[in-house]
Design an enzyme around this catalytic site. Sequence first.
Site, short mmCIF file in Angstrom:
data_model
loop_
_atom_site.label_atom_id
_atom_site.label_comp_id
_atom_site.label_asym_id
_atom_site.label_seq_id
_atom_site.Cartn_x
_atom_site.Cartn_y
_atom_site.Cartn_z
N ARG A 105 14.07 -11.00 5.39
CA ARG A 105 14.48 -11.20 4.09
C ARG A 105 13.78 -10.18 2.86
NH1 ARG A 105 15.07 -16.92 0.99
NH2 ARG A 105 16.90 -16.86 2.45
N LYS B 100 0.87 -1.26 0.06
CA LYS B 100 0.09 -0.14 -0.12
C LYS B 100 0.78 1.16 -0.04
CE LYS B 100 -3.52 -2.44 2.69
NZ LYS B 100 -4.22 -2.49 3.94
#
Length: 333
Positions: A107, A86
């Site tokens: 990660r 978003k």
Amino acid sequence: MNFAGASILSVDQFERADIEKIFAVADKMEPYAKRQLVTRVLEGAILGNMFFEPSTRTRVSFGCAFNLLGGEVRETTGFKSSAIAKGESLYDTARVLSGYSDVICMRHPESGSVGEFAAASRVPVVNGGDGANEHPSQALLDLYTIQKEVGRSLDGLRIAMIGDLKFGRTVHSLIRLLKLYRNIHVVLVSPAELSMPESYIEEMRLAGHSVEVSNELTDGIGSVDIVYSTRIQEERFESQEEADLYRGRFRLNQQIYTKYCQPNTVIMHPLPRDSRSGANELDNDLNQNPNLAIFRQADNGVLVRMALFALILDVADQVDKSAREVNWYHRRT
């Protein structure tokens, strides 16, 4: 280094004594990893596992390691399931999620992104792989495996690294850890286009080690203690077609191993190995070879990650205090 409250972002943080400390703690974790004993030393602690790139072993083993110490795990996988989709920044994500966690493993596909996240985090962050840059916990578990497999000091080690050495973050971190030892001989076997970045080679040579570069598999594996194979990092290429140009170039099978390797040469791979017919960098006919260490390597990842959590959260000397025997059936070999 002072591990308590520290983020683990790069192997450059470690001195040789630090690695020895991690390995000593990892050794003590074995009965817990094998489910012979249970400890609740991290009861109430929460690990935020944030994996914005596909992962099986790293994500699950970090979670497993934390659970085995008695902690709980909350996971975010992929961009689409996070607020980053978003438009939220790494800074905002770090500030929010570090309020929900006691330590975070992350990660991310972009080099340097985990460091950027850690700078905004209110809790320690462990780098689970940032693009083609680094994978420090993988390098630690690789080194731990090498030490256990060869059964001696790592000084004087001879190792061949094979495959995608340009984009393979595991070999980038591993070669920098090896720099801390003495009289290391590294053979780098890859297509010229996927060769180890020159900066890593130069670091090794400046540290007094021997580095040999080759594009011939059989020339590179004849006189080494460890053969460390890597897959083609297809996710780092601009197209699938480009990655396919290199897939399957350096295949190791039992016939090649018998003909060219020393009888006790250890075979390693960070996994996943690409077992598709066009790749198959480690053939399935090696599965019964006693020197194939890839699954012992994966098991060792839990020990090393347990050790990192115990050190970061400063409970390494308390693990045994809450130990008890398991009360369920288990079989571990």
